[in-house]
Enzyme design. Sequence first.
Site, PDB file in Angstrom:
ATOM      1  N   TYR A  57      41.369  47.988  28.535  1.00 40.57           N
ATOM      2  CA  TYR A  57      42.222  47.577  29.927  1.00 40.57           C
ATOM      3  C   TYR A  57      41.511  48.155  30.690  1.00 40.57           C
ATOM      4  O   TYR A  57      40.576  49.641  30.538  1.00 40.57           O
ATOM      5  CB  TYR A  57      43.493  47.700  29.766  1.00 40.57           C
ATOM      6  CG  TYR A  57      44.513  47.086  30.513  1.00 40.57           C
ATOM      7  CD1 TYR A  57      44.017  46.737  32.175  1.00 40.57           C
ATOM      8  CD2 TYR A  57      45.304  46.721  29.547  1.00 40.57           C
ATOM      9  CE1 TYR A  57      44.847  45.868  32.684  1.00 40.57           C
ATOM     10  CE2 TYR A  57      46.752  45.823  31.143  1.00 40.57           C
ATOM     11  CZ  TYR A  57      45.854  45.125  32.264  1.00 40.57           C
ATOM     12  OH  TYR A  57      47.187  44.338  32.887  1.00 40.57           O
ATOM     13  N   GLU A  69      40.819  48.840  34.659  1.00 42.68           N
ATOM     14  CA  GLU A  69      41.682  48.482  35.727  1.00 42.68           C
ATOM     15  C   GLU A  69      40.384  49.396  36.611  1.00 42.68           C
ATOM     16  O   GLU A  69      39.984  51.167  36.233  1.00 42.68           O
ATOM     17  CB  GLU A  69      42.630  48.602  36.211  1.00 42.68           C
ATOM     18  CG  GLU A  69      43.659  47.241  36.052  1.00 42.68           C
ATOM     19  CD  GLU A  69      45.137  47.231  36.809  1.00 42.68           C
ATOM     20  OE1 GLU A  69      45.625  48.899  36.397  1.00 42.68           O
ATOM     21  OE2 GLU A  69      46.021  47.067  36.564  1.00 42.68           O
ATOM     22  N   ASP A 127      30.407  30.788  50.392  1.00 39.88           N
ATOM     23  CA  ASP A 127      30.655  30.298  49.189  1.00 39.88           C
ATOM     24  C   ASP A 127      29.672  29.288  48.659  1.00 39.88           C
ATOM     25  O   ASP A 127      29.764  28.160  48.659  1.00 39.88           O
ATOM     26  CB  ASP A 127      31.998  29.582  49.036  1.00 39.88           C
ATOM     27  CG  ASP A 127      33.038  29.128  48.191  1.00 39.88           C
ATOM     28  OD1 ASP A 127      32.748  29.210  46.851  1.00 39.88           O
ATOM     29  OD2 ASP A 127      34.089  28.791  48.483  1.00 39.88           O
ATOM     30  N   THR A 145      31.443  31.013  42.220  1.00 45.54           N
ATOM     31  CA  THR A 145      32.187  31.445  40.852  1.00 45.54           C
ATOM     32  C   THR A 145      30.833  31.025  39.550  1.00 45.54           C
ATOM     33  O   THR A 145      29.888  30.868  40.074  1.00 45.54           O
ATOM     34  CB  THR A 145      32.738  29.245  40.529  1.00 45.54           C
ATOM     35  OG1 THR A 145      31.685  28.408  40.522  1.00 45.54           O
ATOM     36  CG2 THR A 145      33.929  29.065  40.791  1.00 45.54           C
ATOM     37  N   LYS A 151      30.844  26.442  36.897  1.00 38.42           N
ATOM     38  CA  LYS A 151      29.817  25.387  37.879  1.00 38.42           C
ATOM     39  C   LYS A 151      28.469  25.087  37.689  1.00 38.42           C
ATOM     40  O   LYS A 151      27.629  24.894  36.727  1.00 38.42           O
ATOM     41  CB  LYS A 151      30.521  24.972  38.664  1.00 38.42           C
ATOM     42  CG  LYS A 151      31.935  24.681  39.718  1.00 38.42           C
ATOM     43  CD  LYS A 151      32.452  24.969  41.105  1.00 38.42           C
ATOM     44  CE  LYS A 151      33.660  25.121  41.565  1.00 38.42           C
ATOM     45  NZ  LYS A 151      34.073  24.798  42.314  1.00 38.42           N
ATOM     46  N   ARG A 194      33.934  30.529  32.797  1.00 32.70           N
ATOM     47  CA  ARG A 194      34.697  30.737  33.938  1.00 32.70           C
ATOM     48  C   ARG A 194      35.114  31.406  34.482  1.00 32.70           C
ATOM     49  O   ARG A 194      35.920  32.716  34.009  1.00 32.70           O
ATOM     50  CB  ARG A 194      36.802  29.530  32.774  1.00 32.70           C
ATOM     51  CG  ARG A 194      36.862  29.534  34.214  1.00 32.70           C
ATOM     52  CD  ARG A 194      38.015  27.827  33.611  1.00 32.70           C
ATOM     53  NE  ARG A 194      37.219  27.223  32.932  1.00 32.70           N
ATOM     54  CZ  ARG A 194      36.990  25.923  34.211  1.00 32.70           C
ATOM     55  NH1 ARG A 194      37.599  26.279  35.048  1.00 32.70           N
ATOM     56  NH2 ARG A 194      35.682  24.877  33.737  1.00 32.70           N
TER      57      ARG A 194
HETATM   58  C1  LIG Z   1      35.518  25.506  42.861  1.00 35.31           C
HETATM   59  C2  LIG Z   1      35.768  26.409  43.935  1.00 35.31           C
HETATM   60  C3  LIG Z   1      36.356  27.229  44.048  1.00 35.31           C
HETATM   61  C4  LIG Z   1      37.470  27.981  43.001  1.00 35.31           C
HETATM   62  O1  LIG Z   1      36.922  28.354  41.903  1.00 35.31           O
HETATM   63  P1  LIG Z   1      38.331  28.179  40.662  1.00 35.31           P
HETATM   64  O2  LIG Z   1      37.455  29.615  39.894  1.00 35.31           O
HETATM   65  O3  LIG Z   1      38.765  27.070  40.781  1.00 35.31           O
HETATM   66  O4  LIG Z   1      39.031  29.406  41.757  1.00 35.31           O
HETATM   67  C5  LIG Z   1      36.098  28.017  45.122  1.00 35.31           C
HETATM   68  N1  LIG Z   1      35.344  27.570  46.556  1.00 35.31           N
HETATM   69  C6  LIG Z   1      34.760  26.682  46.074  1.00 35.31           C
HETATM   70  C7  LIG Z   1      33.442  26.334  47.500  1.00 35.31           C
HETATM   71  C8  LIG Z   1      35.032  25.441  44.957  1.00 35.31           C
HETATM   72  O5  LIG Z   1      33.573  24.537  45.057  1.00 35.31           O
END
Ligand SMILES: *Cc1c(COP(=O)(O)O)cnc(C)c1O
Length: 494
Positions: free
Chosen positions: A82, A84, A259, A288, A291, A297
């Site tokens: 842990y 935090e 984002d 993320t 991707k 992940r």
């Molecule tokens: C995939 C995605 C997310 C969310 O990601 P998670 O890891 O599934 O929570 C947020 N914003 C955008 C633009 C995404 O493509």
Amino acid sequence: MAADPSSTSPSVPAADGADYADTASAAYRAALQVIESVEPRVAAATRKELADQRDSLKLIASENYASPAVLLTMGTWLSDKYAEGTIGHRFYAGCQNVDTVESVAAEHARELFGAPYAYVQPHSGIDANLVAFWAILATRVEAPELANLGAKHVNDLSEADWETLRNKLGNQRLLGMSLDAGGHLTHGFRPNISGKMFHQRSYGTNPETGFLDYDAVAAAAREFKPLVLVAGYSAYPRRVNFAKMREIADEVGATLMVDMAHFAGLVAGKVFTGDEDPVPHAHVTTTTTHKSLRGPRGGMVLATEEYAPAVDKGCPMVLGGPLSHVMAAKAVALAEARQPAFGKYAQQVADNAQALADGFIKRDAGLVTGGTDNHIVLLDVTSFGLTGRQAESALLDAGIVTNRNSIPADPNGAWYTSGIRLGTPALTSRGFGADEFDRVAELIVEVLSNTQPEGSAGSVSKAKYKLTDGTADRVHAAASELLSANPLYPGLTL
Ligand SMILES: *Cc1c(COP(=O)(O)O)cnc(C)c1O
């Protein structure tokens, strides 16, 4: 990608793991044997998942294949701790090794993206966005009516202040890209808290060209005066000019939050530079890590000095304890992304998307915006007389994994849709090049032109469909041939 010894330092192996496949194979064989002794069904499903991934033509734009090094890093006792709090300031004792892991990951992130500050704790992309939203509120929202309570910012509030603040927060505004233009649920839409804690409005794309219309974004921003302008997307096949978005944000006094969940790999690999690199332009950049960035992940937040102190409070403000084993894997993935080989990978992802789009164009299939200049191709399946749902199912019958997606002003609505979203990051990790992607376009067109909606004139189904006999088997065999020529995790044997 094939290992490139000249560009791979001994400390960071090539991402496909080919140069340490024997060691990794031994590790996985041992791990599966241990798992099997406790819960054989989990071991069996894990083995089967590798076989399934190896034999599927994965075109899901948000998925990828992390290297065995990244995957192996997640399977350790770092998970047991842990931690935090933040580096050097934990709510638990004995966090010195987690401090090391988190510091290394944050250092790689800062240097890779040229960001003043990086926060690597978020468990996912959505969590990273939640951290960013709270950081923007904590930094920007003064609460003058609470001054007599001695609180200046939301982070300083007492329980009674929160009551008042909930009303206050309801008046904050967020402007983001609409869902049907390719925005994400966390950019202010109802099923996500971002659509509940903010008043939301969205900007779309030009109805004729399908491209982002900066004049329309500016007009909406002037009228709506958002606290937060969100840029970024999940299903838009074009690049965004973040310098222009920052100009718009500055003009109306908004915080620019980008984002880059989908295209972080193209930023890391220096395919998106200058005005197309969000990090120097945004106040806060979220992403993320799993991707196009090809890590574990998880999520991450990059910020300017101004927003860093509030971002740093992400845990425990909105996040549970950090996943130390995943932060370790982020550090390994980011180290890989700093290698020259990753730049080549990212460029190939973009080149392959171009080849895929060209493959459709020359076979007369309709594309949203008429093409791509990132890693996404958005196929308009109305050109085959199908819904997205029918196209997605027919392709899956032939071993091609995609997902249906709305297109702007979608005639079939958000459930059945009229689009298929395709992405190149995963198959590029297997070594696919432009010729293979042209063949992928050919196979997709072959399936869709052999698919008919069921029903008769007047009552045509939006879900049911029929494939011409033999198409699924023929295309599946052709896809398997492409896949075995470009093996996933070459040399890895269970
Ligand atoms: C995939 C995605 C997310 C969310 O990601 P998670 O890891 O599934 O929570 C947020 N914003 C955008 C633009 C995404 O493509």
